[in-house]
Design an enzyme around this catalytic site. Structure first.
Site, mmCIF file in Angstrom:
data_model
loop_
_atom_site.group_PDB
_atom_site.id
_atom_site.type_symbol
_atom_site.label_atom_id
_atom_site.label_comp_id
_atom_site.label_asym_id
_atom_site.label_seq_id
_atom_site.Cartn_x
_atom_site.Cartn_y
_atom_site.Cartn_z
ATOM 1 C CE1 TYR A 232 -3.995 2.123 0.810
ATOM 2 C CE2 TYR A 232 -2.546 3.181 2.409
ATOM 3 C CZ TYR A 232 -3.732 3.165 1.686
ATOM 4 O OH TYR A 232 -4.636 4.182 1.831
ATOM 5 C CE LYS B 12 -3.613 4.857 -1.571
ATOM 6 N NZ LYS B 12 -4.648 5.421 -2.445
HETATM 7 P P1 NAP Z 1 -13.321 2.355 1.179
HETATM 8 O O1 NAP Z 1 -14.308 2.847 2.168
HETATM 9 O O2 NAP Z 1 -12.827 0.941 1.280
HETATM 10 O O3 NAP Z 1 -13.940 2.585 -0.317
HETATM 11 C C1 NAP Z 1 -13.194 2.204 -1.438
HETATM 12 C C2 NAP Z 1 -13.902 2.636 -2.705
HETATM 13 O O4 NAP Z 1 -13.095 2.234 -3.831
HETATM 14 C C3 NAP Z 1 -15.255 1.951 -2.892
HETATM 15 O O5 NAP Z 1 -16.127 2.843 -3.537
HETATM 16 C C4 NAP Z 1 -14.923 0.769 -3.804
HETATM 17 O O6 NAP Z 1 -16.012 0.312 -4.621
HETATM 18 C C5 NAP Z 1 -13.870 1.404 -4.689
HETATM 19 N N1 NAP Z 1 -13.025 0.409 -5.332
HETATM 20 C C6 NAP Z 1 -12.264 -0.553 -4.762
HETATM 21 N N2 NAP Z 1 -11.642 -1.274 -5.710
HETATM 22 C C7 NAP Z 1 -12.024 -0.755 -6.911
HETATM 23 C C8 NAP Z 1 -11.751 -1.067 -8.268
HETATM 24 N N3 NAP Z 1 -10.919 -2.069 -8.595
HETATM 25 N N4 NAP Z 1 -12.342 -0.322 -9.230
HETATM 26 C C9 NAP Z 1 -13.167 0.696 -8.930
HETATM 27 N N5 NAP Z 1 -13.467 1.049 -7.661
HETATM 28 C C10 NAP Z 1 -12.915 0.311 -6.657
HETATM 29 O O7 NAP Z 1 -12.005 3.267 1.157
HETATM 30 P P2 NAP Z 1 -11.781 4.776 1.695
HETATM 31 O O8 NAP Z 1 -11.310 4.705 3.095
HETATM 32 O O9 NAP Z 1 -12.941 5.625 1.352
HETATM 33 O O10 NAP Z 1 -10.508 5.208 0.808
HETATM 34 C C11 NAP Z 1 -10.619 5.961 -0.393
HETATM 35 C C12 NAP Z 1 -9.225 6.340 -0.878
HETATM 36 O O11 NAP Z 1 -8.571 7.114 0.126
HETATM 37 C C13 NAP Z 1 -8.326 5.127 -1.140
HETATM 38 O O12 NAP Z 1 -7.490 5.400 -2.252
HETATM 39 C C14 NAP Z 1 -7.499 5.044 0.123
HETATM 40 O O13 NAP Z 1 -6.267 4.403 -0.098
HETATM 41 C C15 NAP Z 1 -7.332 6.516 0.461
HETATM 42 N N6 NAP Z 1 -7.011 6.770 1.877
HETATM 43 C C16 NAP Z 1 -7.873 6.396 2.866
HETATM 44 C C17 NAP Z 1 -7.524 6.664 4.179
HETATM 45 C C18 NAP Z 1 -8.419 6.304 5.331
HETATM 46 O O14 NAP Z 1 -7.995 6.510 6.456
HETATM 47 N N7 NAP Z 1 -9.635 5.834 5.118
HETATM 48 C C19 NAP Z 1 -6.307 7.293 4.473
HETATM 49 C C20 NAP Z 1 -5.467 7.650 3.442
HETATM 50 C C21 NAP Z 1 -5.840 7.384 2.134
HETATM 51 P P3 NAP Z 1 -17.013 -0.867 -4.099
HETATM 52 O O15 NAP Z 1 -17.913 -0.237 -3.064
HETATM 53 O O16 NAP Z 1 -17.773 -1.284 -5.305
HETATM 54 O O17 NAP Z 1 -16.141 -1.924 -3.526
#
Ligand code: NAP
Length: 248
Positions: free
Chosen positions: A156, A160
């Site tokens: 990961y 990133k």
């Molecule tokens: P999340 O709640 O797990 O949601 C992930 C989203 O990505 C969902 O809409 C999912 O669709 C979609 N997705 C996953 N695989 C995919 C694919 N192959 N093609 C198209 N869509 C796909 O994640 P989140 O926490 O909101 O994170 C969003 C972004 O922010 C990510 O890039 C993550 O790395 C980054 N981020 C998050 C955090 C954190 O603390 N949460 C911190 C830093 C960065 P489905 O619903 O259909 O599965």
């Protein structure tokens, strides 16, 4: 006049978590939103119906972010349905955590494909229309982990960190056409992704953050509004840390 009035935005991974927050906040600011999901079709279509009530156009597309051809098709479909692509937010992402000692090749490749190759795929897909209109904003979702590293997340963190290098290079290549490219590095944002962590870990994370709380999807969405709108028209190649001061 709303900040994103009449702008068409593609948001990948808009069905849940941060992406869903971005869809909602962007609609409030007047943007027409095209967003993707991988498998949550019900949630995605319900969200499109909900935000359409704000008087903007909203549509959910099933599209695997890791697939080059599907990204090309998505850009074509959105151009046909919406007429333009002004902003892209590469937000789709996954985790497959494990210590390096136990991490299999498949889990490394999968995370890099969904998190990093996806950014290449979408950027290639929207480059032409953006070059033609001589304007565009691309926002890539990195992470504090991509800057700092994290034990148990080599795959990961690599994906990133890769996003940050890609973002800076795109900013250099496309700046002369007024296409801006920036990254956001969220800290600890409370979504399903972080919901997998145990309560003690979550409490210790919160306590270590200067602002003493986890972030919300809206906190990230508001930073995206800035980078998508003309308020940031002289900002490119940057990584904006939205992490409650975690890296300070
Ligand atoms: P999340 O709640 O797990 O949601 C992930 C989203 O990505 C969902 O809409 C999912 O669709 C979609 N997705 C996953 N695989 C995919 C694919 N192959 N093609 C198209 N869509 C796909 O994640 P989140 O926490 O909101 O994170 C969003 C972004 O922010 C990510 O890039 C993550 O790395 C980054 N981020 C998050 C955090 C954190 O603390 N949460 C911190 C830093 C960065 P489905 O619903 O259909 O599965």
């Amino acid at each position: 006049m709303k900040l994103l009035q009449d702008k068409t935005v593609i948001i990948t991974g808009g069905s849940r978590g941060i992406g869903k927050g971005i869809v909602e906040v962007f609609a409030q600011h007047g943007a027409n939103v095209a967003f993707t999901y991988n498998s949550s079709s019900e949630a995605a279509n319900a969200l499109a119906d909900e935000v359409s009530k704000q008087g903007v156009k909203a549509k959910a597309y099933q599209s695997d972010a890791a697939d080059y051809e599907q990204a090309q098709q998505l850009a074509k479909d959105v151009l046909e349905d919406f007429g333009s692509i002004d902003v892209v937010i590469n937000n789709a992402g996954i985790t497959k955590d494990n210590l390096l000692m136990r991490m299999g090749e498949e889990d490394f490749d999968k995370v890099v494909e969904v998190n990093l190759k996806s950014v290449f795929n979408m950027t290639k897909a929207v480059m032409k229309p953006m070059l033609k209109q001589r304007k565009g904003s691309i926002i890539n979702m990195s992470s504090v982990v991509g800057v700092k590293g994290n034990a148990g997340q080599t795959n990961y963190a690599a994906s990133k960190a890769g996003i940050i290098g890609f973002t800076k290079s795109v900013a250099l290549e496309l700046g002369s056409r007024d296409i801006r490219c920036n990254a956001i590095a969220p800290g600890f944002i409370e979504t399903e992704m972080t919901g997998k962590l145990d309560e003690a870990t979550v409490a210790s994370w919160r306590n270590a953050i200067p602002l003493k709380r986890g972030g919300t999807p809206e906190d990230i969405a508001n930073a995206c509004v800035f980078l998508a709108s003309d308020l940031s028209s002289y900002v490119t190649g940057q990584t904006l840390h939205v992490d409650g001061g975690m890296l300070t």
